[in-house]
Design an enzyme around this catalytic site. Structure first.
Site, short mmCIF file in Angstrom:
data_model
loop_
_atom_site.label_atom_id
_atom_site.label_comp_id
_atom_site.label_asym_id
_atom_site.label_seq_id
_atom_site.Cartn_x
_atom_site.Cartn_y
_atom_site.Cartn_z
N ASN A 146 7.78 -11.11 0.55
CA ASN A 146 7.48 -9.68 0.52
C ASN A 146 8.59 -8.86 -0.12
O ASN A 146 8.34 -7.79 -0.66
CB ASN A 146 7.19 -9.17 1.94
N GLN A 174 1.31 -11.58 1.18
CA GLN A 174 1.67 -10.86 -0.05
C GLN A 174 0.98 -11.44 -1.27
O GLN A 174 0.77 -10.74 -2.27
CB GLN A 174 3.19 -10.87 -0.26
N SER A 194 -3.81 -10.68 5.29
CA SER A 194 -3.86 -9.34 5.89
C SER A 194 -4.56 -8.40 4.93
O SER A 194 -4.29 -8.42 3.72
CB SER A 194 -2.43 -8.85 6.16
N ALA A 195 -5.46 -7.54 5.47
CA ALA A 195 -6.30 -6.71 4.60
C ALA A 195 -5.54 -5.56 3.94
O ALA A 195 -5.84 -5.19 2.80
CB ALA A 195 -7.45 -6.14 5.42
N HIS A 196 -4.53 -5.02 4.64
CA HIS A 196 -3.98 -3.76 4.12
C HIS A 196 -3.05 -3.93 2.92
O HIS A 196 -2.57 -2.95 2.34
CB HIS A 196 -3.31 -2.94 5.24
N THR A 232 -13.34 -7.91 21.39
CA THR A 232 -14.46 -7.39 20.59
C THR A 232 -13.99 -7.15 19.16
O THR A 232 -12.95 -6.53 18.94
CB THR A 232 -14.99 -6.09 21.22
N CYS A 319 8.64 -3.42 7.09
CA CYS A 319 8.55 -3.80 8.51
C CYS A 319 9.94 -3.89 9.11
O CYS A 319 10.09 -3.90 10.32
CB CYS A 319 7.83 -5.14 8.66
C1 LIG Z 1 4.77 -11.66 4.14
C2 LIG Z 1 4.19 -10.86 5.26
N1 LIG Z 1 3.69 -11.49 6.31
C3 LIG Z 1 3.16 -10.82 7.35
C4 LIG Z 1 3.13 -9.45 7.35
C5 LIG Z 1 2.54 -8.74 8.53
O1 LIG Z 1 1.22 -8.32 8.26
P1 LIG Z 1 0.57 -7.16 9.12
O2 LIG Z 1 1.21 -5.88 8.67
O3 LIG Z 1 -0.90 -7.22 8.77
O4 LIG Z 1 0.81 -7.47 10.54
C6 LIG Z 1 3.66 -8.74 6.27
C7 LIG Z 1 3.69 -7.26 6.28
O5 LIG Z 1 4.50 -6.64 5.65
C8 LIG Z 1 4.19 -9.47 5.19
O6 LIG Z 1 4.72 -8.85 4.13
#
Ligand SMILES: Cc1ncc(COP(=O)(O)O)c(C=O)c1O
Length: 380
Positions: A146, A174, A194-196, A232, A319
């Site tokens: 990331n 990523q 991950s969707a976002h 759910t 994060c």
């Molecule tokens: C490499 C990686 N793994 C996991 C995650 C965590 O995903 P989520 O934000 O959907 O919990 C991220 C979020 O930045 C990420 O960059």
């Protein structure tokens, strides 16, 4: 509006994704476990999304376990893939959701090996081979980092791990939507999505899990997701994830060539500035990511100054932004701590433009000049 250059942190929800989600928040609000029509309608939508997500990574829909996001899927893989696990290995550059899950199981007595990376942030076969001498039952190495965007040779690493009897998990959060991802041909046992990060909603992700893995659920209750993840289903978000995955598959080529064009343009201009260090430039990286440092200018300070100039970038992982300290990824690559503290991450997206690159370069030049003339540079 500000210039948004932090697409590895998150992406805006695509309008087409938003539109398919909306009815599931309003008229189609049934519980997918309910047997009457409204419930069956919601169930059908979840199953369609499961097919769309599976298709993005060439997996079978039955292998998709929806979760609340990448962090939960990573935790499920680390804690749930091996019953009564006694040994585990993860790479040094994993996301905190893998590293901290691994440290948590280590505190409960599991032997934890950290697989080193080379100067370019790559897990070499020899580093993995030496970790495998401790006979981990599970190995976890991410597809793409990331922070640096560095892409690992997952097929090789999975093969080597299997040869030593270990299961292989990869965090593809990523990579998904930014490069071709093939669950089958990579030969991995578990993969996190991950969707976002691909223009879907926040708070939904998936663990793709081979049927041979005896996954132990970490959330118990109603037995949803074939008992692998109770709770759910977040139907609207899952529907959005499915649509975002479908669009990412269809538009992959065009998205890739757009962001890699912007990245080349940025890196050419940075090269002319002189002082800028671009990390891992010599190895394969995600086409949208540039992780750089201007030695002497603190990354957090630069980030705040750019924010004042309406340019949004990140210093390392978003994060991690509440944690003080240099990037663990750069430190694992052997980057000097003083340089690591000067890092910022630029990550382009679908709507980024050449004008954004121009704005960023001019802001960076201005910052270098201002901070230099104000003698705020600790050293140059
Ligand atoms: C490499 C990686 N793994 C996991 C995650 C965590 O995903 P989520 O934000 O959907 O919990 C991220 C979020 O930045 C990420 O960059």
């Amino acid at each position: 509006m500000s210039v948004y250059l932090d697409h590895n942190a998150t992406t805006p929800v695509d309008r087409r994704v938003f539109e398919v989600m909306l009815p599931y928040l309003q008229q189609h609000y049934g519980n997918p476990s309910a047997l009457y029509r409204r419930g069956r309608y919601a169930r059908q939508a979840v199953e369609t999304a499961r097919e769309q997500v599976a298709q993005l990574v060439n997996a079978h829909p039955s292998q998709v376990v929806f979760t609340s996001g990448g962090s939960e899927a990573n935790g499920l893989a680390i804690r749930g893939a091996i019953p009564n696990m006694y040994s585990l290995a993860v790479s040094a550059v994993e996301h905190a959701s893998v590293l901290e899950s691994a440290q948590a199981v280590a505190r409960q007595g599991v032997k934890l090996g950290i697989v080193a990376v080379d100067d370019n942030g790559r897990v070499t076969e020899s580093a993995l081979a030496s970790a495998l001498t401790h006979q981990p039952q599970l190995v976890s190495v991410m597809v793409a980092n990331n922070e640096t965007g560095v892409v690992q040779d997952i097929a090789q690493l999975a093969l080597l791990s299997h040869a030593h009897g270990a299961l292989f998990h990869t965090d593809a959060v990523q990579a998904a939507g930014k490069m071709v991802l093939d669950f089958k041909s990579l030969g991995v046992d578990l993969m996190t999505l991950s969707a976002h990060k691909l223009y879907g909603p926040k708070g939904v992700g998936a663990l793709i899990c081979d049927s041979r893995v005896e996954l132990t659920p970490q959330i118990l209750g109603g037995g949803q997701e074939h008992g692998m993840r109770s709770g759910t289903e977040n139907v609207a978000a899952i529907v959005g994830f499915g649509k975002a995955a479908e669009l990412a598959g269809c538009e992959l080529d065009i998205r890739q060539s757009h962001v890699s064009g912007l990245r080349s343009s940025l890196e050419q201009q940075l090269a002319q500035m002189g002082e800028v260090v671009v990390f891992a430039q010599q190895v394969q990286r995600l086409p949208n990511t540039v992780f750089l440092a201007i030695p002497g200018i603190d990354g957090e300070t630069l980030l705040m100054e750019l924010d004042r100039m309406n340019i949004e970038v990140s210093s390392g992982s978003a994060c991690d932004s509440r944690k003080i300290g240099p990037s663990h990824v750069l430190l694992a690559m052997g980057v000097d701590e003083l340089i690591a503290r000067c890092s910022i991450r630029i990550s382009f997206g679908r709507d980024s433009s050449e004008a954004d690159v121009t704005a960023l370069v001019s802001a960076l030049k201005q910052q270098v000049e201002t901070l230099q003339s104000a003698s705020l540079l600790a050293w140059v």
